[in-house]
Design an enzyme around this catalytic site. Structure first.
Site, PDB file in Angstrom:
ATOM      1  NE  ARG A  98      61.212 -55.043  35.961  1.00  0.00           N
ATOM      2  CZ  ARG A  98      60.425 -54.271  35.248  1.00  0.00           C
ATOM      3  NH1 ARG A  98      59.227 -53.950  35.685  1.00  0.00           N
ATOM      4  NH2 ARG A  98      60.812 -53.803  34.066  1.00  0.00           N
ATOM      5  CB  SER A 137      70.572 -47.319  36.426  1.00  0.00           C
ATOM      6  OG  SER A 137      71.190 -46.069  36.312  1.00  0.00           O
ATOM      7  CG  ASP A 176      71.350 -45.946  33.377  1.00  0.00           C
ATOM      8  OD1 ASP A 176      70.145 -46.023  33.075  1.00  0.00           O
ATOM      9  OD2 ASP A 176      72.082 -46.955  33.453  1.00  0.00           O
TER      10      ASP A 176
HETATM   11  C1  BGC Z   1      67.272 -51.017  34.408  1.00  0.00           C
HETATM   12  C2  BGC Z   1      67.174 -49.641  33.764  1.00  0.00           C
HETATM   13  C3  BGC Z   1      68.563 -49.119  33.426  1.00  0.00           C
HETATM   14  C4  BGC Z   1      69.328 -50.139  32.619  1.00  0.00           C
HETATM   15  C5  BGC Z   1      70.735 -49.681  32.263  1.00  0.00           C
HETATM   16  C6  BGC Z   1      68.130 -51.942  33.562  1.00  0.00           C
HETATM   17  O1  BGC Z   1      68.313 -53.166  34.223  1.00  0.00           O
HETATM   18  O2  BGC Z   1      65.992 -51.590  34.545  1.00  0.00           O
HETATM   19  O3  BGC Z   1      66.501 -48.747  34.605  1.00  0.00           O
HETATM   20  O4  BGC Z   1      68.427 -47.917  32.717  1.00  0.00           O
HETATM   21  O5  BGC Z   1      69.413 -51.358  33.340  1.00  0.00           O
HETATM   22  O6  BGC Z   1      71.509 -49.453  33.385  1.00  0.00           O
END
Ligand code: BGC
Length: 535
Positions: free
Chosen positions: A171, A156, A209
């Site tokens: 990142r 995620s 996610d």
């Molecule tokens: C991430 C996402 C993720 C979200 C929820 C964010 O900080 O960049 O990719 O889906 O958090 O977990």
């Protein structure tokens, strides 16, 4: 100025009016379109190579792992094909030092080791059969690819996907910082470590996610024509939705099935409006951003998600405590304190330490309706070592915490409202009067009292949604996106593999696995989840 007046002036700075909501929805839609056209925009709009949402009839046994923030979760999921599933899972906390490890390998080796432990514990038969095969089969890997579990990898963080199981890390977010991993294919990093341990596991799909949430909600919400959005409001925040391929103007490099005419897009909305065209920006938002390892980035997330709201509150409270014109958590003497004591804050209190307040205290504050706020005052005492906080102090604390929570919920409505509008579902005559399903997950929506109500309140004022539209939007907690959703995508991916396992080998694998699942499911019946039949 009295504490009350000063508090009110702070609360005012966190107001996010109906006009602000509408202006932000328009900007969100604009930034969504921009992200579909080119790379390097605020909203990354990442194509996921997943081209449809499930029907609830999918069947099979798959593995799923989830690296989301604080924990790493390993599961095996048996999809029963009737919108229900059985799930077996284990969770471990990711050691803090691995979140900022020097080499990517350090983190990924730890993840592979957890997969090994899980297989030994829950799928011992399959694991041993695999070891036997390795000893008898003289292939270089020691096992035939067909015998491997197909695994969905929920990762995620923002990843530039180039295929259903390939993607390079753009990142880190949420406190992770391993520069060595940036620009590398995270599936390959995990597969390498899995192979070093000779595990019978193939990373078949890379899953955000939110994409897992969207898939899981569509699997478990029959008759809803698929959810329009999967969203997370937890440690971080983000959303994924189904977009028409014809609207996706950026080049797609990997292979995908174009027959559905759609593709799931990972919006990466945590970075909505990094340029601050419309996002609110109080002095405390500015201060918080400076404290983070990624200033100027994830600006929407820093105003909405669980990782940041506690710190935002801490910064405001600290400023207010320093204000000589008011007295917060400070008494002249015991006569001015309704607990007939004087307030004292321990030196070790999290209130003095950056990131020392957990966001869960916002939920305690919002949920306390006792006449003298005794629940919140006890919580302040227990979790922040503030002894004998006075009623007025707790009132100020509650008002500020609620203002931060309310602004977050209204901002959340901006993203949800924009995606619902973009889906066109509300005005589509083929779906007239159908509910518009939105699957959500994450600690804020689960635990923050009235978060969902505050989202609905803001949805109702959005042009193009209004009272009637908001009634049709059905926000529901998604069933286990990181497990079921990832398994569903592993299933889609397995179907796309050129050398997909022949049916008889899959059959063999399933019989073996079914026996194992039957045993584990009996040992934990609570894991059999019936999808909700929401009205
Ligand atoms: C991430 C996402 C993720 C979200 C929820 C964010 O900080 O960049 O990719 O889906 O958090 O977990």
């Amino acid at each position: 100025m009295s504490l009350l007046a000063e508090t009110q002036s702070i609360v005012k700075q966190f107001e996010f009016t109906d006009d602000d909501v509408n202006k932000s929805v328009r900007e969100f839609l604009r930034q969504m379109d921009e992200g579909l056209e080119k790379d390097g925009t605020s909203l990354s709009q990442i194509p996921t190579y997943v081209t449809g949402v499930p029907t609830g009839q999918e069947k099979g046994l798959y593995m799923a792992v989830d690296l989301g923030g604080t924990n790493f979760r390993v599961c095996s999921v048996k999809l029963n094909g009737d919108t229900t599933f059985n799930i077996t899972s284990d969770k471990v906390a990711v050691p803090k030092e691995l979140m900022v490890a020097e080499k990517a390998e350090d983190l990924f080796a730890f993840l592979a080791l957890q997969i090994k432990k899980f297989l030994e514990k829950h799928h011992g038969d399959h694991f041993e059969a695999h070891i036997r095969r390795r000893m008898t089969v003289s292939s270089p890997d020691g096992y035939r690819d067909e015998h491997a579990f197909r695994m969905g990898f929920t990762f995620s963080f923002p990843v530039q996907q180039v295929g259903i199981n390939k993607g390079t890390l753009i990142r880190w977010t949420k406190g992770f910082d391993i520069p060595d991993a940036v620009g590398k294919d995270v599936c390959a990093l995990l597969q390498t470590e899995i192979d070093k341990l000779h595990l019978p596991v193939k990373v078949a799909a890379l899953v955000n996610d939110t994409v897992g949430t969207l898939m899981a909600h569509s699997y478990g919400a029959p008759g809803s024509h698929g959810a329009v959005l999967g969203a997370i409001f937890g440690t971080g925040t983000n959303g994924a939705y189904l977009e028409k391929l014809s609207n996706l103007k950026k080049p797609l490099v990997g292979e995908y099935d174009s027959s559905t005419g759609n593709m799931v897009i990972n919006i990466e909305w945590g970075s909505f409006d990094n340029q601050l065209n419309v996002l609110p920006n109080t002095p405390w938002d500015v201060a918080l951003d400076k404290e983070t390892p990624n200033p100027g980035i994830q600006m929407y997330e820093k105003r909405v998600s669980g990782m940041f709201l506690g710190e935002l509150l801490r910064l405001v409270i600290n400023d207010l405590m320093k204000n000589p014109k008011v007295s917060l958590f400070r008494d002249e003497n015991s006569s001015t304190n309704d607990r007939r004591s004087t307030t004292d804050i321990a030196e070790t209190s999290g209130i003095w330490r950056p990131w020392g307040i957990d966001t869960s205290i916002l939920s305690h504050a919002a949920g306390d309706h006792t006449p003298k706020l005794s629940v919140l005052r006890d919580t302040l005492q227990e979790t922040l070592q503030i002894s004998a906080p006075a009623y007025e102090d707790a009132q100020a604390f509650k008002a500020i915490a609620e203002a931060i929570g309310r602004r977050a919920a209204r901002l959340a409505a901006v993203a949800i409202g924009a995606v619902v509008l973009k889906s066109g579902r509300l005005s589509d005559p083929c779906h007239a009067n159908d509910p518009v399903d939105v699957g959500v997950d994450g600690s804020l929506v689960e635990n923050y009292p009235y978060f969902e109500d505050m989202i609905y309140e803001a949805l109702r004022v959005i042009d193009g949604i209004g009272e009637e539209g908001a009634k049709r939007i059905r926000i529901g907690l998604a069933q286990d996106g990181s497990g079921v959703g990832a398994a569903l995508i592993a299933l889609v991916a397995a179907g796309m593999e050129k050398n997909a396992p022949p049916a008889e080998i899959l059959g063999e694998l399933r019989t073996e696995a079914k026996a194992t699942v039957a045993t584990t499911a009996v040992s934990d019946e609570s894991d059999k989840v019936e999808a909700p039949q929401t009205a």
